[in-house]
Design an enzyme around this catalytic site. Structure first.
Site, mmCIF file in Angstrom:
data_model
loop_
_atom_site.group_PDB
_atom_site.id
_atom_site.type_symbol
_atom_site.label_atom_id
_atom_site.label_comp_id
_atom_site.label_asym_id
_atom_site.label_seq_id
_atom_site.Cartn_x
_atom_site.Cartn_y
_atom_site.Cartn_z
ATOM 1 N N ASP A 486 0.828 -1.205 0.000
ATOM 2 C CA ASP A 486 0.000 0.000 0.000
ATOM 3 C C ASP A 486 0.863 1.254 0.000
ATOM 4 O O ASP A 486 0.607 2.195 -0.727
ATOM 5 C CB ASP A 486 -0.938 0.008 1.207
ATOM 6 C CG ASP A 486 -0.196 -0.087 2.539
ATOM 7 O OD1 ASP A 486 0.941 -0.601 2.553
ATOM 8 O OD2 ASP A 486 -0.754 0.350 3.560
ATOM 9 N N ARG A 490 4.417 3.868 6.143
ATOM 10 C CA ARG A 490 3.594 3.614 7.324
ATOM 11 C C ARG A 490 3.319 2.138 7.562
ATOM 12 O O ARG A 490 3.343 1.660 8.674
ATOM 13 C CB ARG A 490 2.275 4.376 7.155
ATOM 14 C CG ARG A 490 1.400 4.376 8.363
ATOM 15 C CD ARG A 490 0.057 5.006 8.059
ATOM 16 N NE ARG A 490 -0.752 4.185 7.182
ATOM 17 C CZ ARG A 490 -1.563 4.663 6.239
ATOM 18 N NH1 ARG A 490 -1.643 5.957 6.033
ATOM 19 N NH2 ARG A 490 -2.267 3.835 5.497
ATOM 20 N N GLU A 491 3.006 1.391 6.475
ATOM 21 C CA GLU A 491 2.582 0.005 6.671
ATOM 22 C C GLU A 491 3.410 -1.025 5.894
ATOM 23 O O GLU A 491 3.548 -2.153 6.326
ATOM 24 C CB GLU A 491 1.099 -0.133 6.305
ATOM 25 C CG GLU A 491 0.186 0.656 7.230
ATOM 26 C CD GLU A 491 -1.292 0.417 6.946
ATOM 27 O OE1 GLU A 491 -1.686 -0.739 6.845
ATOM 28 O OE2 GLU A 491 -2.030 1.419 6.831
ATOM 29 N N ASP A 498 -5.617 -2.779 -2.804
ATOM 30 C CA ASP A 498 -4.846 -1.789 -3.544
ATOM 31 C C ASP A 498 -4.399 -2.350 -4.888
ATOM 32 O O ASP A 498 -4.511 -1.692 -5.922
ATOM 33 C CB ASP A 498 -3.644 -1.316 -2.712
ATOM 34 C CG ASP A 498 -4.074 -0.718 -1.375
ATOM 35 O OD1 ASP A 498 -4.940 -1.329 -0.719
ATOM 36 O OD2 ASP A 498 -3.571 0.346 -0.991
ATOM 37 N N TRP A 557 -11.375 -6.184 -1.777
ATOM 38 C CA TRP A 557 -10.005 -6.534 -1.362
ATOM 39 C C TRP A 557 -9.759 -8.003 -1.763
ATOM 40 O O TRP A 557 -8.863 -8.295 -2.545
ATOM 41 C CB TRP A 557 -9.831 -6.293 0.147
ATOM 42 C CG TRP A 557 -9.422 -4.885 0.431
ATOM 43 C CD1 TRP A 557 -8.200 -4.482 0.865
ATOM 44 C CD2 TRP A 557 -10.189 -3.686 0.255
ATOM 45 N NE1 TRP A 557 -8.161 -3.106 0.974
ATOM 46 C CE2 TRP A 557 -9.370 -2.597 0.617
ATOM 47 C CE3 TRP A 557 -11.491 -3.406 -0.154
ATOM 48 C CZ2 TRP A 557 -9.813 -1.266 0.555
ATOM 49 C CZ3 TRP A 557 -11.931 -2.088 -0.213
ATOM 50 C CH2 TRP A 557 -11.101 -1.045 0.136
ATOM 51 N N GLU A 792 -2.481 9.125 -0.739
ATOM 52 C CA GLU A 792 -3.484 8.151 -0.287
ATOM 53 C C GLU A 792 -4.885 8.753 -0.353
ATOM 54 O O GLU A 792 -5.831 8.103 -0.773
ATOM 55 C CB GLU A 792 -3.171 7.734 1.158
ATOM 56 C CG GLU A 792 -4.165 6.744 1.736
ATOM 57 C CD GLU A 792 -3.758 6.250 3.108
ATOM 58 O OE1 GLU A 792 -2.973 6.937 3.788
ATOM 59 O OE2 GLU A 792 -4.224 5.164 3.499
ATOM 60 N N HIS A 813 0.808 6.265 -2.126
ATOM 61 C CA HIS A 813 -0.112 5.141 -2.298
ATOM 62 C C HIS A 813 -0.473 5.066 -3.783
ATOM 63 O O HIS A 813 -1.015 6.017 -4.320
ATOM 64 C CB HIS A 813 -1.409 5.445 -1.540
ATOM 65 C CG HIS A 813 -1.555 4.732 -0.237
ATOM 66 N ND1 HIS A 813 -0.740 4.951 0.827
ATOM 67 C CD2 HIS A 813 -2.472 3.813 0.163
ATOM 68 C CE1 HIS A 813 -1.146 4.190 1.841
ATOM 69 N NE2 HIS A 813 -2.194 3.481 1.457
#
Ligand code: BGC
Length: 944
Positions: A486, A490-491, A498, A557, A792, A813
Site C-alpha cells: 500500500d 507507514r505500513e 490496492d 479486497w 493516499e 499510495h
C-alpha cells in the site's frame, strides 16, 4: 525431426529475438518443471506473421548444432504462437543448464536463421539436494527488541582448476553474502518475502569468478527484515519467529570433473559487528568503529567468535526465486539543502521515493550522524513525520515508523555508508550531528524496488497530466518491493484491495507478470478454508487481531484473487496463472456465495420483508452481511466514519456488485480453461446475482439507490444493468458529476472505473473534465500542490499547505493512480482485446478530447513494442501513428474519420500495404492492420 545442424538461409525477412524463459533473460536457478519459452519476432515488413517455429534445446552451445546431442527438438511446429511455449523434453535435473534457440517460418514457408542461443539453469529441485544444515548463531539476544545483526563465517580450501561454481542460499531473516571480501550479488533484501509459514525462496548465484586457489572464506550478515522485524501499522515484531538462521550451499565444479560442496554446518562461527539495529520501520543503527576488517576473507582470526547451532527447519518449503529481485535501481542527487524555521538541516531529494541514502562524511571517531526520513514539510516549512503512523479517531497513535538512521564514525578519513537491511518512504532527510557543513554531495538517494522492466510510456500535451503519469510510475516504483504494498513508509503491507484496483495500470507501466504471479501463490496459500482472503498478503500479526481480523474477506479486497490473475492473462497471455490460481479464485467466489446466502437478522425482523417469496429468494444473491471496507476513502468520509458505518450496515451494493464481477470473471475463466460444467454453473450464478442486484438497487428508469456516483460506476463497470438502462445510468452519473461542479465523489474501489464508464457510454467530455479538474478532490490538485507520487487521500495537503491528520495521510499510495489505465487505454487508445490476450491483437482506439493536442503511449508487450500516438494539428488534421509488432495485428479505430478521406503514409487506405480490411462506422473509420508502422492522416469530419 529435422536435422539440427543444417542452418537455413535468412530469406524469411523475419528473425526471432529477445529470448526469455519464464519472463526472464537467461535465468539461473529456476524450479519450474516445464519452463515456458517466449521470443519476439522482428521484421521490417508489414503484416509479418510467424507460420511455424522450431525450438531446439541442448546441454551446451556446441551440442545445439551437433546431430544426436539435442535434449529436445520440437521439429517444425505449425503455429503462430511465439510466447509461453512449454519445454516438453526429458525431465530436468537439479543444476542442469539448458541452452536453447529458435527459428521461425514466414507465411511463404521460408525459414529465418536460428536465433542466438539463450539458456536457463535449474536450481536445487529436491529437499535432499540440500546437504547443508540450517544454522543459527549462538548469540544472546533480547527477542522483545531489535538486536545487532549476526555475522557468520567459514573457510574452505579450493584445489584444482575451477570450471564453475554456484552458491544456493536462503535465510530466516535477510542475508548478504560475501566471498573473499566481495559481495556475491547486487540483489537487495534476499531471500525476499513470501508467506514464510508456507514457502521460502532461495537464490542461486554464479560465483565462479570469486573463488581462488587455496584458502577461501564466506561471510554472511543476517538482518531482521520481514521475518522478525517490525511490521504493519501497529509495528508488531517477530512475525514469523524470533531467531535468524542461514542455509547456504556452495557447489564447486572442477575442470577434471570432480565436485565439492561447502555448506552451512556446525563448524561455522558467529558474532555481531557494526550493525547494532536494523529494521524496516525504525531504520538502522551502525557503529563503524565495530567493523571487522577482512572478516569475509581467508586468514581472518575468528578465534573469539561464538559457534552456531544446527536447527531443524524445513527444506521442503524451499522454492526458487521466480521473479526479479529488489535492486538499487537508480541514484538521486538532492536538489536543495533547506534550513527550516525550527532550525533543522533538511535535504530535499526532489522526489518522494522508497529506498535510502548513501552518506559521505568525514570527522572524528565517535561522531554520531542522525538521518531522519520524512515525506513532507509542514505548512511552516518544518520537517514532518507525524503522517508515518495511524491514528484512530484522531486520538491514539498505534505506532509510527521512525525511519531513522544513525551512523557513528570510525574517524579514518572519508567514510561512505549505506544502510543494509532497511528502506524508507521519503523525500526529505533531516540531518543531525553532521561534522562540518554538509553539501549536496553528502547524501545520495538510492532508489530500491523489484527490478521489473519498464514497459509503458505515456505523454500528452498537458504538462500537469504528464506529471500525474510521472507520479503514478513513482508510486508504483515505491510500492513494488518484493510484494505489491500500500505504501512504503507507514505500513509496507501487501494490501489486497490496492493491487486489485491497480493491477491494470501496473501492467502497463512495468512487466509485473512474474512479480504478481509470485504474490498470487502466497495469496492462495493464505486463503482460509472457507475461501475468505486476508486483507493483506503475506499476512502478519498487525493484521490478524481485533477489528482487522473481522475485515478479512472484505469485498473489493479479496477480489484480488480473481482480478489479478485475470489481468495477467489479459496483458501477458499467461494461461498458466489462470490454471494455477483457479482453485483459489473458485474458492473466493464460493466464499461470496456463502456470504450471500446468509440473511441478516435485521432483514428478517423487518415486517416489510415477510411477504413475497421472490424478495426472499433474491436475498440469497445479495451480499449484505460481513465486514467490508466498502468504497473506502470517498471524499468527505473519514476512515473512522467509513469503518463504523460499514460495520453497522454492510455496504450491500458494493459487495453484491463485486460478487457479480468476480462471478462473471469466473465464468469467462472457466470457459477459457475448457471447464464446461463450471462455465454453466458460473453463468447461471452470474445471471442470478445481476438480477438480484437490479431488483434490489435499480429502479425501472435506471436510477440507482443510492443515487450516488459510486453506485452508477460499479453498476456500469461490471455490466450489471440491462442494456437499455446503461446510457441512461451514464447520463445520471454525468449529471451528478456536473452537479458537483465536475468533481468526483467516488472512493477506492469505484474511482478506477469512473472515467472508463463515462467514456464507454458517450460521456468522454465529462471524463476529461474530471481529469482536468484542479481543485480537490482531483488528480491534478495534488500535482499542482507539488506531489511527486500519488497521495493516499485526495487532500492530504490542504490548499494552505497544512496537513490534515486523519490516519490516512500517506503521500505514496498507488491506488488512486489507477487512472493511469484510462490514460493508456482511452486517451492514447492502446487497448487490450480480451479474446486475444497478451496483445496478440491490439485495439487502437484513441478518444481525443479535454483540450489535448497530442497524446502518445507505448507498451512493450510480450510480442514487442506497440505504439499509439495522435496529434491534432493547427490545420485541423488528425494524425495517428501506430506501431504493431510482428506476429500480431490490430484494429485501428480512427475517430471522426470518413474512410475515403483518410490517407496512410500519403496513400489512400485502399492502396496502402498491410491493411487487411476497412469499414465505416457512424463516428469512426475502422481499419484492420497487420504488423508494421502506420501513419494515418485525415481531417475530423464527424464528431468523434
Ligand atoms: C491502507 C490501504 C488499505 C486500507 C484498507 C490502509 O491503511 O494503507 O491502502 O487498502 O487500509 O482500507
Amino acid at each position: 525431426m529435422s536435422e539440427p545442424h543444417e542452418d537455413s538461409p535468412t530469406s524469411a525477412k523475419m528473425q526471432p529475438d529477445f529470448l526469455r524463459c519464464e519472463y526472464l533473460i537467461n535465468p539461473l536457478g529456476i524450479d519450474v518443471p516445464e519452463p515456458r519459452l517466449s521470443w519476439q519476432v522482428t521484421s521490417r515488413q508489414r503484416g509479418a506473421v510467424q507460420a511455424a517455429y522450431q525450438i531446439r534445446v541442448a546441454e551446451s552451445v556446441e551440442a545445439l548444432t551437433t546431430a544426436g546431442d539435442l535434449l529436445w527438438d520440437t521439429g517444425k511446429v505449425l503455429t503462430d504462437a511465439s510466447i509461453h511455449q512449454p519445454y516438453r523434453g526429458p525431465a530436468l535435473r537439479s543444476g542442469q543448464r539448458c541452452y536453447w534457440q529458435v527459428r521461425v517460418w514466414n507465411g511463404d514457408d521460408l525459414p529465418s536463421s536460428w536465433s542466438e542461443p539463450a539458456f536457463w539453469e535449474m536450481g536445487l529441485l529436491n529437499p535432499s539436494d540440500w546437504q547443508a544444515g540450517w544454522i543459527q548463531p549462538d548469540l544472546e539476544e533480547d527477542p522483545k527488541n531489535s538486536n545487532p545483526c549476526p555475522m557468520l563465517r567459514t573457510t574452505f580450501h579450493v584445489e584444482g582448476e575451477i570450471e564453475s561454481a554456484r552458491t544456493y542460499a536462503t535465510s530466516l531473516g535477510l542475508y548478504e553474502i560475501e566471498i573473499n571480501g566481495q559481495r556475491v550479488s547486487d540483489r537487495v533484501f534476499t531471500p525476499g518475502w513470501t508467506s514464510y509459514h508456507h514457502r521460502l525462496q532461495y537464490q542461486t548465484y554464479d560465483v565462479s569468478d570469486l573463488l581462488v586457489a587455496g584458502e577461501n572464506a564466506i561471510g554472511v550478515t543476517l538482518g531482521d527484515g520481514w521475518y522478525r522485524g517490525q511490521h504493519g501499522f501497529s509495528l508488531k515484531r517477530n512475525n514469523y519467529g524470533d531467531k535468524l538462521a542461514l542455509l547456504l550451499q556452495l557447489h564447486i565444479f572442477y575442470k577434471d570433473g570432480q565436485a565439492q560442496i561447502v555448506g552451512t554446518n556446525d563448524s561455522w562461527k558467529a558474532t555481531t559487528g557494526p550493525i547494532l539495529k536494523s529494521d524496516f520501520f525504525d531504520g538502522e543503527t551502525y557503529d563503524a568503529r565495530l567493523e571487522k576488517r577482512g572478516w569475509s576473507k581467508a586468514g581472518y582470526d575468528d578465534s573469539d567468535w561464538s559457534g552456531v547451532a544446527i536447527i531443524d527447519h524445513s527444506k521442503g518449503m524451499l522454492v526458487a526465486q521466480a521473479s526479479p529481485p529488489v535492486r538499487k535501481i537508480e541514484e538521486i542527487k538532492p536538489i536543495e539543502i533547506i534550513h527550516t524555521p525550527a532550525g533543522e538541516t533538511v535535504f530535499d531529494m526532489g522526489q518522494n521515493m522508497a529506498g535510502r541514502v548513501c552518506l559521505v562524511v568525514q570527522g572524528p571517531a565517535g561522531t554520531v550522524v542522525t538521518l531522519r526520513h520524512g515525506e513532507v514539510l509542514d505548512h511552516k516549512g518544518n520537517f514532518y513525520m507525524k503522517n508515518l503512523g495511524v491514528e484512530i479517531l484522531g486520538i491514539k497513535t498505534l505506532g509510527r515508523a521512525r525511519q531513522t538512521v544513525q551512523y557513528t564514525l570510525k574517524g579514518e578519513g572519508e567514510e561512505i555508508y549505506e544502510p543494509h537491511f532497511t528502506f524508507h518512504g521519503f523525500r526529505y532527510v533531516a540531518v543531525d550531528g553532521y561534522p562540518g557543513e554538509p553539501t549536496l554531495d553528502s547524501l545520495t538517494g538510492i532508489v530500491l524496488h523489484s527490478d521489473l522492466p519498464p514497459t509503458g510510456h505515456f505523454e500528452c500535451s498537458h504538462p500537469l497530466i504528464n506529471q500525474l503519469q510521472h507520479n503514478i510510475v513513482w508510486a508504483q516504483k515505491s510500492n513494488f518491493i518484493e510484494v505489491p504494498t500500500d505504501c512504503p513508509q507507514r505500513e509496507k503491507a501487501g494490501w489486497t484491495g490496492d493491487i486489485q484496483i491497480y493491477a491494470r495500470t501496473a501492467s502497463f507501466n512495468m512487466e509485473v507478470a512474474a512479480f504478481l504471479a509470485k504474490w498470487l501463490k502466497d495469496l492462495a496459500l493464505e486463503q482460509w478454508e472457507d475461501g475468505s482472503i486476508p486483507i493483506v498478503v503475506p499476512l502478519t500479526k498487525a493484521y490478524s487481531i481485533g477489528l482487522m481480523k473481522r475485515l478479512h474477506g472484505s469485498v473489493g479486497w479479496g477480489d484480488a484473487a480473481t482480478v489479478v490473475p485475470w489481468t495477467l492473462y489479459l496483458y501477458y497471455g499467461d494461461m498458466r496463472v489462470l490454471e494455477e490460481q483457479y482453485e483459489s479464485m473458485a474458492a473466493w467466489v464460493g466464499y461470496l456465495e456463502q456470504r450471500a446466502t446468509r440473511i441478516p437478522l435485521k432483514w428478517l425482523l423487518n415486517p416489510v420483508n415477510w411477504f413475497g417469496n421472490r424478495k426472499r429468494e433474491r436475498q440469497r444473491y445479495v451480499v449484505n452481511t460481513g465486514c467490508h471496507w466498502g468504497d473506502w476513502l470517498a471524499p468527505g468520509v473519514g476512515p473512522a466514519k467509513n469503518l463504523f458505518s460499514n460495520f453497522i450496515n454492510p455496504p450491500a451494493l458494493v459487495a453484491t456488485a463485486f460478487f457479480a464481477y468476480s462471478t462473471g470473471l469466473m465464468r469467462q475463466i472457466a470457459r477459457i480453461l475448457g471447464k464446461t460444467a463450471d462455465t454453466e454453473r458460473y453463468t447461471t450464478l452470474h445471471e442470478k446475482v445481476k438480477a438480484a442486484f437490479c431488483a434490489e438497487f435499480v429502479r425501472e428508469d435506471g436510477r440507482i439507490k443510492p443515487d450516488k456516483q459510486f453506485a452508477y460506476v460499479l453498476s456500469l463497470a461490471f455490466d450489471l444493468l440491462p442494456e437499455e438502462l446503461r446510457p441512461k445510468a451514464a447520463r445520471y452519473l454525468a449529471e451528478n458529476i456536473r452537479k458537483h461542479d465536475n468533481h468526483l465523489t467516488t472512493g477506492f474501489v469505484s474511482t478506477p472505473h469512473l472515467c472508463h464508464v463515462l467514456s464507454k457510454y458517450g460521456q468522454t467530455d465529462v471524463a476529461y473534465d474530471l481529469l482536468n479538474q484542479e481543485t480537490p478532490p482531483s488528480w491534478l490538485y495534488q500535482v499542482k500542490h507539488g506531489a511527486t507520487t500519488i497521495w493516499e487521500r485526495w487532500d492530504v495537503i490542504r490548499p494552505d499547505g497544512s496537513i490534515k491528520r486523519s490516519g490516512t495521510d500517506s503521500l505514496n499510495h498507488y491506488a488512486f493512480g489507477a487512472i493511469g489505465d484510462w490514460l493508456y487505454r482511452v486517451v492514447a487508445g492502446l487497448e487490450v482485446a480480451p479474446d486475444t490476450p497478451g496483445f496478440k491483437h491490439t485495439l487502437i482506439q484513441p478518444q481525443p478530447g479535454g483540450g489535448l493536442t497530442h497524446a502518445r503511449a507505448t507498451f512493450n508487450s510480450m510480442y514487442g513494442e506497440i505504439e499509439s500516438a495522435w496529434e491534432l494539428t493547427e490545420k485541423g488534421e488528425f494524425r495517428l501513428s501506430v506501431n504493431i509488432p510482428a506476429n500480431t495485428s490490430a484494429t485501428v479505430r480512427l475517430p471522426g474519420a470518413i474512410m475515403e478521406q483518410v490517407t496512410e503514409t500519403g496513400q489512400a487506405l485502399s492502396e496502402a500495404e498491410g491493411i487487411i480490411g476497412t469499414h465505416q462506422e457512424e463516428t469512426a473509420t475502422v481499419v484492420e492492420v497487420g504488423s508494421g508502422q502506420y501513419e494515418f492522416v485525415y481531417t475530423f469530419s464527424r464528431v468523434p
